[in-house]
Design a protein around this motif. Sequence first.
Motif, PDB file in Angstrom:
ATOM      1  N   ALA A   1       1.321  -1.021   1.646  1.00 41.38           N
ATOM      2  CA  ALA A   1       2.162  -0.020   2.312  1.00 41.38           C
ATOM      3  C   ALA A   1       1.310   1.135   2.832  1.00 41.38           C
ATOM      4  O   ALA A   1       1.527   1.628   3.948  1.00 41.38           O
ATOM      5  N   ALA A   2       0.329   1.557   2.043  1.00 40.76           N
ATOM      6  CA  ALA A   2      -0.551   2.646   2.484  1.00 40.76           C
ATOM      7  C   ALA A   2      -1.394   2.214   3.673  1.00 40.76           C
ATOM      8  O   ALA A   2      -1.564   2.974   4.636  1.00 40.76           O
ATOM      9  N   LEU A   3      -1.914   0.988   3.636  1.00 42.96           N
ATOM     10  CA  LEU A   3      -2.713   0.481   4.750  1.00 42.96           C
ATOM     11  C   LEU A   3      -1.870   0.374   6.018  1.00 42.96           C
ATOM     12  O   LEU A   3      -2.306   0.768   7.100  1.00 42.96           O
ATOM     13  N   LEU A   4      -0.660  -0.141   5.872  1.00 53.49           N
ATOM     14  CA  LEU A   4       0.238  -0.248   7.015  1.00 53.49           C
ATOM     15  C   LEU A   4       0.574   1.132   7.579  1.00 53.49           C
ATOM     16  O   LEU A   4       0.638   1.317   8.803  1.00 53.49           O
TER      17      LEU A   4
ATOM     18  N   LEU B   1      -2.486   2.207   9.554  1.00 55.79           N
ATOM     19  CA  LEU B   1      -2.663   1.444  10.796  1.00 55.79           C
ATOM     20  C   LEU B   1      -1.623   1.797  11.855  1.00 55.79           C
ATOM     21  O   LEU B   1      -1.881   1.642  13.050  1.00 55.79           O
ATOM     22  N   THR B   2      -0.456   2.232  11.428  1.00 51.31           N
ATOM     23  CA  THR B   2       0.600   2.603  12.376  1.00 51.31           C
ATOM     24  C   THR B   2       0.645   4.111  12.587  1.00 51.31           C
ATOM     25  O   THR B   2       1.631   4.632  13.119  1.00 51.31           O
ATOM     26  N   LEU B   3      -0.418   4.800  12.191  1.00 49.25           N
ATOM     27  CA  LEU B   3      -0.527   6.254  12.337  1.00 49.25           C
ATOM     28  C   LEU B   3       0.661   6.996  11.714  1.00 49.25           C
ATOM     29  O   LEU B   3       1.174   7.963  12.246  1.00 49.25           O
ATOM     30  N   GLY B   4       1.117   6.469  10.583  1.00 46.45           N
ATOM     31  CA  GLY B   4       2.170   7.119   9.817  1.00 46.45           C
ATOM     32  C   GLY B   4       3.576   6.645  10.103  1.00 46.45           C
ATOM     33  O   GLY B   4       4.508   7.010   9.393  1.00 46.45           O
ATOM     34  N   PHE B   5       3.754   5.834  11.134  1.00 52.68           N
ATOM     35  CA  PHE B   5       5.107   5.375  11.464  1.00 52.68           C
ATOM     36  C   PHE B   5       5.717   4.505  10.363  1.00 52.68           C
ATOM     37  O   PHE B   5       6.924   4.489  10.195  1.00 52.68           O
ATOM     38  N   ALA B   6       4.900   3.782   9.629  1.00 52.25           N
ATOM     39  CA  ALA B   6       5.410   2.951   8.526  1.00 52.25           C
ATOM     40  C   ALA B   6       5.281   3.679   7.188  1.00 52.25           C
ATOM     41  O   ALA B   6       5.408   3.073   6.135  1.00 52.25           O
TER      42      ALA B   6
END
Length: 159
Positions: free
Chosen positions: A37-40, A43-48
Motif C-alpha cells: 500500500a505504501a509503495l502504491l 508510485l501514484t504520487l499519493g493518489f492511492a
Amino acid sequence: MSQSPGPFDSVPGRRITAWVIDAALLLVLSWLVWGGAALLAMLTLGFAGGLLLLPWALLLPILYGTLSIASPLSATPGQAVMGLAVRSEVDGAAPSLGQAFTATTLYALSWMAGGMPLLAALFSSRHRTLHDLFSDTLVVRSAYLEKARNPRGLAAEDG
C-alpha cells in the motif's frame, strides 16, 4: 493396543500452537500489505494513499480467518499444521462462509474483550470457545475426521 485419540483430545494445546503459527503468518502478511500500500501510494504520487487509512489490523485477520476456514481445508494454515479442522456442529460438515465469518469476527472481538471469552474452552467438554458456540462450529482433530465416516458422529460425541 493403543486407543486412537478422540475428536477433542489435546485440542486446546493444538489451538494455542495454531494461533502462534497464524499470528506469525499474519505478521508477515500485514508487512506485505502495508508495504504494498505504501509503495502504491508513492508510485501514484499519493493518489492511492487512502489504502493506508484502511483498518488493516482488523480487516486482515478477519479476511485471513474467514477465507481459510471457508476453504476446502476448513482450517487456518496454523490449524491445518496442528492437525485441526473446523466443522459445523449441526451436521459435521465443513462450515459455511457465514459460519466462518461469524466465528472469525467474534474471535477478533474476543481479543478486543481481553481474551476472556476464549476461556470458555476450559469449561467445555468439547473445548469450545464462545465464538465456536455462537457460530455453531467445532474444532476437531483432522485425524479423527479421516476415521469417522458418519458426520453425525461429531454431534453424538459430547463427553
